[in-house]
Scaffold this active site. Structure first.
Site, PDB file in Angstrom:
ATOM      1  N   THR A  89       3.020  -0.414   8.826  1.00 20.05           N
ATOM      2  CA  THR A  89       3.850  -0.683   9.990  1.00 20.05           C
ATOM      3  C   THR A  89       2.980  -0.850  11.229  1.00 20.05           C
ATOM      4  O   THR A  89       3.193  -1.756  12.041  1.00 20.05           O
ATOM      5  CB  THR A  89       4.855   0.467  10.186  1.00 20.05           C
ATOM      6  N   HIS A  96     -16.633   9.072 -14.630  1.00 18.70           N
ATOM      7  CA  HIS A  96     -15.866   8.089 -15.397  1.00 18.70           C
ATOM      8  C   HIS A  96     -16.103   6.678 -14.847  1.00 18.70           C
ATOM      9  O   HIS A  96     -16.461   5.763 -15.586  1.00 18.70           O
ATOM     10  CB  HIS A  96     -14.381   8.479 -15.321  1.00 18.70           C
ATOM     11  N   GLU A  97     -15.937   6.548 -13.537  1.00 19.24           N
ATOM     12  CA  GLU A  97     -16.101   5.211 -12.945  1.00 19.24           C
ATOM     13  C   GLU A  97     -17.546   4.736 -13.047  1.00 19.24           C
ATOM     14  O   GLU A  97     -17.804   3.559 -13.283  1.00 19.24           O
ATOM     15  CB  GLU A  97     -15.639   5.198 -11.485  1.00 19.24           C
ATOM     16  N   ASP A 157      -7.467   2.618 -19.935  1.00 17.48           N
ATOM     17  CA  ASP A 157      -8.621   1.907 -20.492  1.00 17.48           C
ATOM     18  C   ASP A 157      -8.445   1.712 -21.986  1.00 17.48           C
ATOM     19  O   ASP A 157      -8.722   0.644 -22.529  1.00 17.48           O
ATOM     20  CB  ASP A 157      -9.910   2.715 -20.283  1.00 17.48           C
ATOM     21  N   GLY A 173       0.818  -1.208   0.000  1.00 15.06           N
ATOM     22  CA  GLY A 173       0.000   0.000   0.000  1.00 15.06           C
ATOM     23  C   GLY A 173       0.843   1.245   0.000  1.00 15.06           C
ATOM     24  O   GLY A 173       2.034   1.189   0.277  1.00 15.06           O
TER      25      GLY A 173
HETATM   26  P1  ADP Z   1       3.174   2.954   6.622  1.00 12.53           P
HETATM   27  O1  ADP Z   1       4.007   1.947   7.319  1.00 12.53           O
HETATM   28  O2  ADP Z   1       2.059   2.345   5.823  1.00 12.53           O
HETATM   29  O3  ADP Z   1       3.937   3.935   5.823  1.00 12.53           O
HETATM   30  P2  ADP Z   1       2.638   3.756   9.288  1.00 12.53           P
HETATM   31  O4  ADP Z   1       2.075   2.508   9.846  1.00 12.53           O
HETATM   32  O5  ADP Z   1       4.058   4.018   9.579  1.00 12.53           O
HETATM   33  O6  ADP Z   1       2.412   3.811   7.723  1.00 12.53           O
HETATM   34  O7  ADP Z   1       1.730   4.967   9.749  1.00 12.53           O
HETATM   35  C1  ADP Z   1       2.258   6.112  10.356  1.00 12.53           C
HETATM   36  C2  ADP Z   1       1.337   6.623  11.427  1.00 12.53           C
HETATM   37  O8  ADP Z   1       0.131   7.106  10.865  1.00 12.53           O
HETATM   38  C3  ADP Z   1       0.924   5.556  12.399  1.00 12.53           C
HETATM   39  O9  ADP Z   1       1.825   5.453  13.452  1.00 12.53           O
HETATM   40  C4  ADP Z   1      -0.438   6.053  12.865  1.00 12.53           C
HETATM   41  O10 ADP Z   1      -0.298   6.989  13.892  1.00 12.53           O
HETATM   42  C5  ADP Z   1      -0.965   6.741  11.656  1.00 12.53           C
HETATM   43  N1  ADP Z   1      -1.827   5.848  10.871  1.00 12.53           N
HETATM   44  C6  ADP Z   1      -1.571   5.434   9.612  1.00 12.53           C
HETATM   45  N2  ADP Z   1      -2.549   4.636   9.161  1.00 12.53           N
HETATM   46  C7  ADP Z   1      -3.456   4.518  10.149  1.00 12.53           C
HETATM   47  C8  ADP Z   1      -4.676   3.803  10.281  1.00 12.53           C
HETATM   48  N3  ADP Z   1      -5.173   3.055   9.285  1.00 12.53           N
HETATM   49  N4  ADP Z   1      -5.352   3.904  11.451  1.00 12.53           N
HETATM   50  C9  ADP Z   1      -4.845   4.648  12.448  1.00 12.53           C
HETATM   51  N5  ADP Z   1      -3.694   5.347  12.383  1.00 12.53           N
HETATM   52  C10 ADP Z   1      -2.993   5.298  11.254  1.00 12.53           C
HETATM   53 ZN    ZN Z   2     -11.351   4.001 -16.539  1.00 12.93          ZN
HETATM   54 MG    MG Z   3       6.084   2.011   7.378  1.00 10.36          MG
END
Ligand code: ADP
Ligand code: ZN
Ligand code: MG
Length: 638
Positions: free
Chosen positions: A240, A455-456, A532, A233
C-alpha cells in the site's frame, strides 16, 4: 497504521489505541443500529399506553363483575355492544373511550356481559351510574389511535433514519454510487524515499512513475504503456505504501479502494461501483486507481465448485471490461495489491490487464536496517543505539513489524522515564513482538535458520558444480511469502527446448542438494525438502515414462497425452492417461527409487568433497541472509 501519509506526531510516537475514533460508515445502518430503534419504539409505545390509558384489568367473568357491583366496588358502568366496563370512581371524566386522562387512575374492570333485566335491576339497586356509548361517537378517535398515530410514529422514525443516512453521504437509493469513500486523494506526500528494503519493486515502479509523467515519450515511439501493475507480497511489506509513493512521486490523484469495498450484499452493486470508479478516474486522468486486496474480487471463477458467487463474478467481469476499455495513453494506471496471487483469476493476469507483476518481498538484513532508520527519524535515539544490531535480531520481520518495533521502543522509553530511546528499549520491543509473531508462525528459530542456510547452500553448490546447470542468481534465507523458508534462484541463460539425459539428472541432483547438505551437516533430515523431492520425483518419472530413459523401457513412451480440456486453467497440466499394467507401475516405482538413491549418493559425495566451502558459504548466508550472483561466484571461485 497503514496510512503512509499520516506522519507520526511531533514526538514521533503513535499510541496503539490513541486518536479519535471516527465511526466506520459501513457499520452504520447495520442491524445493531436498527434494533436500538425498535427497542426505543416499543418502550415508547408502552409508555404512551401507560400514561394515557386506564389501567385496565384483564377481562373478568361476568359473574365476578356482578359480584363487584353488588359489593359496591364498581360505581359506574359503561355499556357498549361488545363489552361492559366498570369504574371504581363515580366521576365521569370523559365520554371518550380509550383516552381518559384520569391521572388519578381509576381501577377498571372489563367483562363480556349479557344485558338482561336482572342486570339493570342490580345496577339500579346499587345506585351505579350506567350509560351506553355508541360506536359512532368514538369511531374517529379509534381510527386516530389505531391507524394514524402508529403511522405517524413510523413516519417520524423513518424520517430520522433517512436523515442519519443522509449525513453519511449520499442517498440510500443511489446504492451504486460510491459513497464518500471514493474521492481521489491529491497531494500525496509519500515518496519512494519513505519505502526501503524492497529495491527491486521500487525499480520497476520508477518506470511506472515515468509513464505517468511523460506518457508521450513512450507513445511517440509506438510503445504501449502498461495498464495494470500487480504488487504481490506478504502482508505488511509495504504494498500500500508503495502504491501511494507512486502517486506521490508522479504527483497525480490517487483513487484507493479495497477489493472488499466492491463486494456488497446486492448483486450488481459492486459492478456499478467499478463502473463509477473508472468513470471518475477517467475524468481525473492522469491518475492512479489502487485496488487493495484484489483477491477479494479477483478470486478464480474456475475453482468455484459451489456454483459461484454472482455478485463477485459480476464485479470481476466489470473490472475486466473496464480494464480492456480504457486507453492506456490517457494516463490512467491501475495498481493492485494482493497477498494471494495464487487464487487470482487467470483472466486478470492476461496481457492488457495486470500483466506486470511486482514482487514485494520481506526485507533482508540491509533492507531492515534502512526501514528502521526511516521510521526512527522522528524518534529521539540515544547515540548508542545500533540499528544494524536491531536489524540482525529481526530476521523475518516485515516493514510493518519494524515500524511497530520503533514505536514500541519509544513507548517503552517514555514508560521508563527516559528522554532518549536506548538499545534496551529496542530489545524489549523486539521480544514483545516476537512473542506475538511466533504465535502466527512467522518467526524462524535460530537452529531452523541454520538448517535452511545449509539446505540452500547445498542446492547452490550442486548447481555451481553441475555442468550445464543454470547459474545461481541469488541465494536467500529470508522466508518467502508463500511457505518457503529460503530459496535458491537459478536463471536459465537461454531458452531450452531440449534437455539431455545428463542435464535431467543434473536437475535432480540440484533438487536433492538441499536435503543432502542437511544430512551431511546435521546428521538428520527435515521436512524442508518436501517440495524439492516432489519436483525431483516428477523429473524422474517423466524420464522413465515420457522420455524412455529407463533400462527396461528404453525408448518406450508409457503415457499418452490426452486432449486437454477446452478452456481449462492455463497453468494446468494436460491430462495424462496411464497406458501400462500394474507390474509396469511397480517397475516404474522401483526404478525411480533406485534412480533417486544413486543420485542422492552422488550428491552427498559432491558435497562432502566441498565441505569447507559448504560451511563458509552457509556461514556467510546466515550473516547476510542473501547472497547475490557475484558474491556467490566470488566464494565458489568459478
Ligand atoms: P501492505 O499493504 O503490504 O500490507 P502497508 O503498505 O500497509 O503493507 O504497510 C504498513 C506500514 O508498515 C506502512 O504504513 C509503513 O509504515 C510500514 N512499512 C511497511 N513496509 C515498509 C517498507 N518497505 N519501508 C518502510 N515502511 C514500511
Ligand atoms: Zn530446497
Ligand atoms: Mg495493504
Amino acid at each position: 497504521m497503514n496510512d503512509g501519509d499520516k506522519k507520526p506526531k511531533k514526538n514521533g510516537l503513535r499510541f496503539p489505541f490513541g486518536g479519535p475514533q471516527l465511526p466506520d460508515p459501513k457499520k452504520f445502518g447495520g442491524w445493531k443500529f436498527t434494533i436500538i430503534y425498535i427497542v426505543i419504539l416499543i418502550v415508547g409505545m408502552s409508555l404512551f399506553n401507560y400514561v394515557f390509558m386506564n389501567r385496565v384489568n384483564p377481562t373478568i367473568d361476568f359473574s365476578e363483575f356482578k359480584a363487584r357491583i353488588a359489593s359496591g366496588e364498581i360505581k359506574r358502568v359503561e355499556l357498549t355492544d361488545s363489552y361492559f366496563t366498570g369504574y371504581t370512581t363515580q366521576r365521569q371524566l370523559t365520554q371518550v373511550p380509550g383516552l381518559r386522562s384520569n391521572l388519578r387512575a381509576a381501577n377498571v374492570y372489563r367483562t363480556v356481559g349479557i344485558l338482561t333485566e336482572d342486570f339493570i335491576r342490580l345496577l339500579d339497586s346499587q345506585g351505579v351510574g350506567y350509560y351506553a356509548v355508541s360506536r359512532e361517537g368514538s369511531a374517529i378517535l379509534n381510527i386516530i389511535f389505531s391507524w394514524v398515530l402508529p403511522i405517524a410514529i413510523f413516519f417520524f422514525i423513518w424520517r430520522f433514519l433517512m436523515k442519519r443516512l443522509g449525513n453519511m453521504g449520499g442517498n440510500v437509493l443511489s446504492v451504486g454510487q460510491n459513497r464518500a469513500v471514493i474521492v481521489a486523494e491529491g497531494d500525496i506526500v509519500t515518496r519512494f524515499s519513505d519505502v526501503a528494503g524492497v529495491d527491486e519493486a521500487k525499480e520497476e515502479l520508477v518506470e511506472v512513475v515515468d509513464f505517468l509523467k511523460n506518457p508521450k515519450k513512450y507513445t511517440d515511439i509506438g510503445g504501449k504503456i502498461p495498464k495494470g501493475v500487480l504488487l504481490v507480497g506478504p502482508p505488511g511489506t509495504g504494498k500500500t505504501l508503495l502504491a501511494r509513493a507512486v502517486a506521490g512521486e508522479a504527483g497525480v490523484a490517487f483513487f484507493r479502494m479495497s477489493g472488499a469495498d466492491f463486494v456488497e450484499m446486492f448483486v450488481g452493486v459492486g459492478a456499478a461501483r467499478v463502473r463509477d470508479l473508472f468513470k471518475q478516474a477517467r475524468d481525473k486522468a492522469p491518475c492512479i486507481i489502487f485496488i487493495d486486496e484484489l483477491d477479494a474480487i479477483g478470486k478464480s471463477r474456475i475453482n468455484n465448485i459451489a456454483g459461484g458467487n454472482d455478485e463477485r463474478e459480476q464485479t470481476l467481469n466489470q473490472l475486466l471490461v473496464e480494464m480492456d476499455g480504457f486507453d492506456a495513453t490517457s494516463g490512467l494506471i491501475i495498481l493492485a495489491a494482493t497477498n494471494r496471487p495464487d487464487v487470482l483469476d487467470p483472466a486478470l493476469l492476461r496481457p492488457g490487464r495486470f500483466d506486470r507483476q511486482v514482487l514485494v518481498d520481506r526485507p533482508d538484513l540491509k533492507g531492515r536496517e534502512a526501514i528502521l532508520s526511516i521510521h526512527s527519524k522522528p524518534v529521539k535515539l540515544s547515540p548508542q543505539v545500533d540499528l544494524a544490531a536491531v536489524a540482525r535480531l529481526t530476521s523475518g520481520f516485515v516493514g510493518a513489524d519494524l515500524a511497530n518495533i520503533v514505536n514500541e521502543a519509544a513507548l517503552l522509553a517514555v514508560r521508563g522515564g527516559r528522554t532518549l530511546v536506548i538499545q534496551k528499549d529496542f530489545e524489549e520491543a523486539i521480544e514483545k513482538t516476537v512473542a506475538g509473531l511466533q504465535k502466527k508462525n512467522r518467526i524462524i528459530k535460530d537452529d531452523e535458520r541454520r538448517i535452511v542456510a545449509f539446505h540452500e547452500t547445498g542446492h547452490a553448490l550442486i548447481a555451481a558444480f553441475t555442468p550445464g546447470s543454470d547459474p545461481v542468481q541469488k541465494i536467500s534465507i529470508v522466508p518467502r511469502g508463500f511457505g518457503a523458508l529460503g530459496y535458491t534462484l537459478q536463471m536459465p541463460v537461454e531458452d531450452r527446448y531440449l534437455m539431455t539425459e545428463d542435464e535431467l539428472l543434473g536437475k535432480i541432483n540440484v533438487l536433492l542438494g538441499g536435503r543432502a547438505a542437511e544430512e551431511l551437516v546435521f546428521g538428520k533430515i527435515s521436512t524442508g525438502a518436501a517440495n524439492d523431492l516432489t519436483k525431483a520425483a516428477d523429473v524422474a518419472r517423466r524420464m522413465i515414462t515420457d522420455y524412455g530413459m529407463s533400462a527396461r523401457f528404453k525408448n518406450v513412451a508409457l503415457t499418452q497425452r490426452g486432449a486437454s480440456m477446452l478452456g481449462t486453467h492455463e497453468q494446468r497440466e494436460p491430462q495424462f492417461q496411464r497406458e501400462y499394467s500394474e507390474s509396469t507401475q511397480q517397475y516404474i516405482d522401483e526404478e525411480m527409487a533406485s534412480m533417486m538413491e544413486t543420485q542422492y549418493n552422488i550428491v552427498k559425495t559432491m558435497l562432502s568433497e566441498r565441505r569447507s566451502l559448504l560451511d563458509s558459504i552457509a556461514a556467510q548466508l546466515l550473516e547476510k541472509e542473501t547472497l547475490d550472483e557475484h558474491e556467490f561466484k566470488a566464494m565458489v571461485n568459478i
